[in-house]
Design a protein around this motif. Structure first.
Motif, short mmCIF file in Angstrom:
data_model
loop_
_atom_site.label_atom_id
_atom_site.label_comp_id
_atom_site.label_asym_id
_atom_site.label_seq_id
_atom_site.Cartn_x
_atom_site.Cartn_y
_atom_site.Cartn_z
N LYS A 52 7.03 11.02 -5.99
CA LYS A 52 7.55 9.93 -6.97
C LYS A 52 6.59 8.90 -5.91
N LEU A 53 6.06 8.03 -6.43
CA LEU A 53 5.30 6.87 -5.86
C LEU A 53 6.21 5.31 -6.13
N SER A 54 6.71 4.33 -5.37
CA SER A 54 6.77 3.49 -5.79
C SER A 54 7.48 2.15 -5.49
N PHE A 55 7.11 1.24 -6.21
CA PHE A 55 6.33 0.08 -5.18
C PHE A 55 6.82 -1.33 -5.82
N THR A 56 6.69 -2.53 -5.60
CA THR A 56 6.86 -3.56 -5.65
C THR A 56 5.39 -4.21 -6.16
N GLU A 57 5.24 -4.90 -7.36
CA GLU A 57 3.46 -5.30 -7.99
C GLU A 57 3.71 -6.87 -8.30
N HIS A 58 2.54 -7.04 -7.86
CA HIS A 58 2.78 -8.98 -8.08
C HIS A 58 0.90 -9.08 -8.63
N PRO A 59 0.80 -10.01 -9.76
CA PRO A 59 -0.22 -10.12 -10.15
C PRO A 59 -1.09 -10.47 -9.21
N GLY A 60 -2.45 -10.51 -8.93
CA GLY A 60 -3.24 -11.04 -7.96
C GLY A 60 -3.25 -12.50 -8.13
N PRO A 61 -3.76 -12.80 -6.87
CA PRO A 61 -3.91 -14.65 -6.55
C PRO A 61 -4.45 -15.42 -7.72
N SER A 62 -5.91 -14.63 -8.28
CA SER A 62 -6.34 -15.37 -9.06
C SER A 62 -5.73 -15.34 -10.45
N TYR A 63 -5.08 -14.65 -10.60
CA TYR A 63 -4.83 -14.50 -11.83
C TYR A 63 -3.71 -15.84 -12.03
N ASN A 64 -3.20 -15.56 -11.54
CA ASN A 64 -1.99 -16.83 -12.10
C ASN A 64 -1.39 -17.78 -9.95
N THR A 88 1.85 -2.22 2.95
CA THR A 88 1.33 -2.43 1.74
C THR A 88 0.26 -1.75 0.18
N ILE A 89 0.45 -2.09 -0.39
CA ILE A 89 -0.21 -1.51 -1.44
C ILE A 89 -1.20 -2.47 -2.12
N SER A 90 -2.59 -2.59 -2.51
CA SER A 90 -3.43 -3.24 -3.29
C SER A 90 -3.98 -2.47 -3.99
N TYR A 91 -4.55 -3.04 -5.37
CA TYR A 91 -5.73 -2.70 -6.34
C TYR A 91 -6.16 -3.89 -6.47
N GLY A 138 -14.88 -11.69 -7.70
CA GLY A 138 -15.98 -10.69 -7.16
C GLY A 138 -15.90 -9.52 -7.58
N GLU A 139 -15.75 -8.89 -6.66
CA GLU A 139 -16.01 -7.01 -6.52
C GLU A 139 -14.68 -7.06 -6.08
N GLU A 140 -14.37 -7.95 -4.28
CA GLU A 140 -13.24 -7.76 -3.95
C GLU A 140 -11.24 -8.35 -4.42
N THR A 141 -11.43 -8.63 -5.68
CA THR A 141 -10.81 -9.22 -6.34
C THR A 141 -9.86 -8.35 -6.21
N TYR A 147 -9.55 0.63 -14.14
CA TYR A 147 -10.79 -0.11 -14.19
C TYR A 147 -11.65 -0.40 -13.17
N GLY A 148 -11.82 0.31 -12.69
CA GLY A 148 -12.77 0.59 -11.32
C GLY A 148 -13.23 0.32 -9.83
N CYS A 149 -11.22 -0.17 -9.44
CA CYS A 149 -9.99 -0.56 -8.93
C CYS A 149 -10.73 0.63 -7.55
N THR A 150 -10.26 0.15 -6.73
CA THR A 150 -10.00 1.00 -5.24
C THR A 150 -8.08 0.56 -4.52
N ILE A 151 -8.05 2.00 -4.08
CA ILE A 151 -5.98 1.18 -3.81
C ILE A 151 -6.25 1.32 -2.53
N ARG A 152 -5.79 0.22 -1.63
CA ARG A 152 -5.31 0.49 -0.83
C ARG A 152 -4.29 0.15 0.26
N SER A 153 -4.03 1.20 0.62
CA SER A 153 -2.40 1.72 1.23
C SER A 153 -2.72 2.88 2.05
#
Length: 149
Positions: free
Chosen positions: A72-84, A44-47, A54-57, A31-37
């Motif tokens: 193999k790629l494995s990571f923990t995952e949390h919803p972004g701060p603006s979602y919960n 850390t890893i972030s989408y 905005g553009e940096e959500t 959905y147009g995200c970039t990956i930072r890791s």
């Protein structure tokens, strides 16, 4: 409650891996995200992409658990701060595993360690097949699927 999917992609492992970890691959399939890791375990890893902030959500974030390139790629995952508001306490694990099957790549995704009543479970369950289908289509054809949003 674990979410588990197998997709067979008509492409070599190297190309599937590139789709999963490169900015271009992620942008075309998530959905147009970039990956930072750095993809170093413990880091850390972030989408990040267009959304509520905005553009940096930050859509999801976590920590790298395992990164074995082309395997193999494995990571923990949390919803972004603006979602919960309770995002830091809502953690799951995402694991991608790649294996060669003939001239194809089998992509297995397991999204597990869900807490009871996790508020993102239903939407995640609905979105993984779309994302994985997009990964398959983009890796095979270089085109995205049009989901109409």
């Amino acid at each position: 409650m674990d979410l588990s999917y197998d997709f067979y992609i008509n492409a070599p492992i190297e190309k599937v891996w590139e789709t999963l970890v490169s900015d271009e691959g992620v942008q075309q399939t998530f959905y147009g995200c970039t990956i930072r890791s750095s993809f170093i375990p413990g880091e850390t890893i972030s989408y990040i992409g267009p959304g509520n902030d905005g553009e940096e959500t930050v859509h999801v974030y976590g920590k790298i658990l395992t990164c074995n390139p082309l395997e193999k790629l494995s990571f923990t995952e949390h919803p972004g701060p603006s979602y919960n508001q309770d995002h830091a306490n809502l953690e799951t694990r995402i694991t991608y595993t790649l294996t060669t099957v003939g001239n194809c790549t089998k992509l297995t995704l397991i999204n597990d360690l869900w807490s009871q009543e996790h508020p993102s479970y239903k939407s995640t369950k609905d979105h993984w097949p779309m994302i994985l289908s997009n990964i398959k289509t983009f890796t095979e054809t270089g085109k995205q699927l049009d989901f109409g949003f």
